[in-house]
Design an enzyme around this catalytic site. Structure first.
Site, PDB file in Angstrom:
ATOM      1  N   HIS A  92      49.033  37.743  37.593  1.00  9.43           N
ATOM      2  CA  HIS A  92      47.782  37.875  38.345  1.00  9.43           C
ATOM      3  C   HIS A  92      47.339  36.465  38.770  1.00  9.43           C
ATOM      4  O   HIS A  92      47.628  35.482  38.070  1.00  9.43           O
ATOM      5  CB  HIS A  92      46.740  38.497  37.404  1.00  9.43           C
ATOM      6  CG  HIS A  92      45.449  38.869  38.044  1.00  9.43           C
ATOM      7  ND1 HIS A  92      44.451  37.959  38.303  1.00  9.43           N
ATOM      8  CD2 HIS A  92      44.970  40.067  38.464  1.00  9.43           C
ATOM      9  CE1 HIS A  92      43.421  38.583  38.858  1.00  9.43           C
ATOM     10  NE2 HIS A  92      43.712  39.865  38.964  1.00  9.43           N
ATOM     11  N   ASP A 116      47.902  37.198  28.627  1.00  8.52           N
ATOM     12  CA  ASP A 116      46.864  37.825  29.445  1.00  8.52           C
ATOM     13  C   ASP A 116      46.941  39.326  29.164  1.00  8.52           C
ATOM     14  O   ASP A 116      47.834  40.015  29.637  1.00  8.52           O
ATOM     15  CB  ASP A 116      47.157  37.499  30.919  1.00  8.52           C
ATOM     16  CG  ASP A 116      46.324  38.339  31.878  1.00  8.52           C
ATOM     17  OD1 ASP A 116      45.550  39.196  31.410  1.00  8.52           O
ATOM     18  OD2 ASP A 116      46.468  38.147  33.094  1.00  8.52           O
ATOM     19  N   GLN A 166      45.704  44.056  31.175  1.00 10.94           N
ATOM     20  CA  GLN A 166      46.208  45.389  31.532  1.00 10.94           C
ATOM     21  C   GLN A 166      46.612  46.240  30.344  1.00 10.94           C
ATOM     22  O   GLN A 166      46.924  47.411  30.519  1.00 10.94           O
ATOM     23  CB  GLN A 166      47.385  45.275  32.498  1.00 10.94           C
ATOM     24  CG  GLN A 166      46.982  45.023  33.923  1.00 10.94           C
ATOM     25  CD  GLN A 166      46.002  46.072  34.474  1.00 10.94           C
ATOM     26  OE1 GLN A 166      46.078  47.243  34.157  1.00 10.94           O
ATOM     27  NE2 GLN A 166      45.062  45.622  35.268  1.00 10.94           N
ATOM     28  N   LYS A 171      37.901  46.593  31.417  1.00  6.63           N
ATOM     29  CA  LYS A 171      39.167  47.318  31.514  1.00  6.63           C
ATOM     30  C   LYS A 171      39.419  48.127  30.245  1.00  6.63           C
ATOM     31  O   LYS A 171      40.457  48.760  30.102  1.00  6.63           O
ATOM     32  CB  LYS A 171      40.305  46.338  31.766  1.00  6.63           C
ATOM     33  CG  LYS A 171      40.169  45.621  33.118  1.00  6.63           C
ATOM     34  CD  LYS A 171      41.465  44.990  33.520  1.00  6.63           C
ATOM     35  CE  LYS A 171      41.316  44.001  34.651  1.00  6.63           C
ATOM     36  NZ  LYS A 171      41.399  44.623  35.974  1.00  6.63           N
ATOM     37  N   CYS A 203      45.889  41.021  43.656  1.00  7.27           N
ATOM     38  CA  CYS A 203      45.791  39.644  43.130  1.00  7.27           C
ATOM     39  C   CYS A 203      47.115  39.212  42.518  1.00  7.27           C
ATOM     40  O   CYS A 203      47.158  38.579  41.459  1.00  7.27           O
ATOM     41  CB  CYS A 203      44.669  39.503  42.107  1.00  7.27           C
ATOM     42  SG  CYS A 203      43.063  39.856  42.779  1.00  7.27           S
TER      43      CYS A 203
HETATM   44  N1  PMP Z   1      45.010  39.532  34.644  1.00 12.57           N
HETATM   45  C1  PMP Z   1      45.424  40.774  34.932  1.00 12.57           C
HETATM   46  C2  PMP Z   1      46.803  41.195  34.545  1.00 12.57           C
HETATM   47  C3  PMP Z   1      44.553  41.648  35.584  1.00 12.57           C
HETATM   48  O1  PMP Z   1      44.968  42.891  35.871  1.00 12.57           O
HETATM   49  C4  PMP Z   1      43.252  41.211  35.913  1.00 12.57           C
HETATM   50  C5  PMP Z   1      42.289  42.128  36.635  1.00 12.57           C
HETATM   51  N2  PMP Z   1      42.849  42.848  37.686  1.00 12.57           N
HETATM   52  C6  PMP Z   1      42.874  39.916  35.572  1.00 12.57           C
HETATM   53  C7  PMP Z   1      43.790  39.100  34.942  1.00 12.57           C
HETATM   54  C8  PMP Z   1      41.522  39.380  35.890  1.00 12.57           C
HETATM   55  O2  PMP Z   1      40.542  40.085  35.191  1.00 12.57           O
HETATM   56  P1  PMP Z   1      38.994  39.855  35.513  1.00 12.57           P
HETATM   57  O3  PMP Z   1      38.845  40.014  36.984  1.00 12.57           O
HETATM   58  O4  PMP Z   1      38.316  40.937  34.725  1.00 12.57           O
HETATM   59  O5  PMP Z   1      38.648  38.494  35.047  1.00 12.57           O
END
Ligand code: PMP
Length: 398
Positions: free
Chosen positions: A120, A190, A193, A216, A355
């Site tokens: 991401h 991270d 997910q 999430k 993203c």
């Molecule tokens: N890492 C991953 C794998 C994600 O899926 C996401 C959110 N789509 C993020 C980081 C970022 O999370 P946040 O926008 O809640 O900070």
């Protein structure tokens, strides 16, 4: 699978599910972007605002002490859920904030940073913000072969920063394999997910840091956590922000910082959201995750089978074990047209690059459609998705 009655009871905990969109029952299949919120979390937020609404720490009046107690109780719940101590569990605004604390701490220290191609942007751009010349060792993702290691040449002083599950494909990262090739001094997971799908200690403590977002995992937006394996890992972090609550003594000459997690939590925190996060953990604790995971996996397998029958539909990430996410394109159509039409059928999915632009580039697409599942989703919703896609495919490709 969960029985119909049990599923109905679970769904009743989520008031947002009980609504129509364009006259049809909502099928919420955008859980990877944000999961819905159960009544108990909403109640915890309301309770805070109705009863304990005050600032935390340093207040000697009853409301402030109650707010502090609830805020710190929430930290303990979150820490326990992830198998760390409250002393090493930093509240952040989410995964992105946590990643930026890490990048601010390590990007300028000359580590070789190892990431996967499916990261991401939070795990790419954060490093580049804190070090404009940041370079990466990238574990490539190949549609046929999965993650490919034979071209990876990583020195021992490396920093590994990877996602647990790729949000662009749902692929679960092969940790065992990664550790065969990389012996990092610092490792970051991270977890954004994977947190929705039951208890995760951050991969049996092999990781130095874990980052996640409460929204999430059935909690409120605007809150998340940075988990540290131990106090040494915590002490290696540099404050990203200065301000109230993170100091020991302040003067115009110099300032010394507070010890512990406070050093990383400048300013008034997201108190209500943290309390709601604690309530989300309480909610998750009550669930039978072996059963729910089996249900989620069955949904994903069924969706994969059914959607692959839609003419012109191509699903990504099939070479690896996936969790929660089905990412696909429909030949001859634009993803945003399909998503807009799905909304007319009451079906919420996500579209775009998720993203994860480097991943999209390697897949040879500018974006995909992404249906993502939580335990409250049903086989009927998958059937509706398939039927709608068949109709949309006919309409757009006619
Ligand atoms: N890492 C991953 C794998 C994600 O899926 C996401 C959110 N789509 C993020 C980081 C970022 O999370 P946040 O926008 O809640 O900070």
């Amino acid at each position: 699978m969960i029985g119909a009655l049990e599923l109905r009871e679970l769904r009743e905990e989520f008031p947002a599910l009980n609504q129509k969109v364009h006259g049809l029952p909502l099928a919420y299949l955008d859980n990877a972007a944000s999961s819905l919120t159960p009544r108990s979390v909403i109640a915890a937020l309301v309770h805070f605002y109705e009863h304990d609404r005050a600032n935390v720490h340093r207040g000697l009046h009853t409301l402030s002490m109650r707010a502090t107690q609830r805020y710190e109780d929430a930290r303990s719940k979150v820490a326990q859920w992830f198998g760390v101590t409250p002393e090493t569990c930093i509240f952040t605004s989410g995964t992105t904030h946590a990643m930026n604390i890490l990048a601010n701490s390590f990007a300028m220290r000359g580590h070789d940073i190892v990431v996967s191609e499916s990261e991401h942007h939070a795990n790419i751009a954060s490093w580049q913000v804190h070090n404009p010349n940041q370079s990466f060792h990238v574990i490539p993702f190949d549609e046929e072969k999965g993650y490919v290691f034979n071209t990876l040449d990583v020195p021992s002083e490396s920093l590994l920063s990877i996602q647990s599950v790729a949000n662009g494909t749902g692929a679960m990262l092969p940790f065992e394999k990664i550790y065969e090739y990389v012996s990092p001094r610092i490792s970051i997971l991270d977890m954004a997910q994977s947190v929705a799908h039951g208890p995760t200690d951050f991969y049996e403590n092999k990781f130095t840091y874990g980052t996640l977002s409460a929204h999430k995992m059935y909690g409120p937006t605007g809150i998340g956590a940075l988990l540290c394996q131990d106090e040494n890992a915590l002490n290696a972090l540099r404050p990203l922000m200065g301000g109230g609550d993170m100091i020991d003594r302040v003067s115009f000459r110099e300032t010394s910082f507070a010890k512990g997690v406070a050093r990383l939590e400048a300013g008034t925190p997201a108190i209500a959201n943290a309390i709601g996060f604690g309530a989300a953990v309480d909610f998750m604790k009550e669930l039978d995750w072996a059963k729910l995971r089996a249900h989620e996996n069955a949904l994903l397998t069924y969706a994969d089978e059914q959607l692959s029958l839609v003419p012109g539909l191509h699903i990504f990430g099939r070479s690896l074990k996936r969790q929660g996410v089905l990412s696909f394109v429909l030949e001859g159509t634009h993803t945003s047209d399909v998503a807009t039409l799905l909304d007319r059928f009451g079906i919420a999915v996500r579209t775009g690059h998720h993203c994860a632009q480097p991943l999209m580039e390697s897949l040879g697409v500018s974006g995909t459609l992404r249906a993502s599942f939580a335990f409250y989703n049903s086989i009927e919703e998958v059937d509706r998705l398939k039927k709608a896609l068949v109709k949309i495919s006919k309409m757009l490709r006619a």
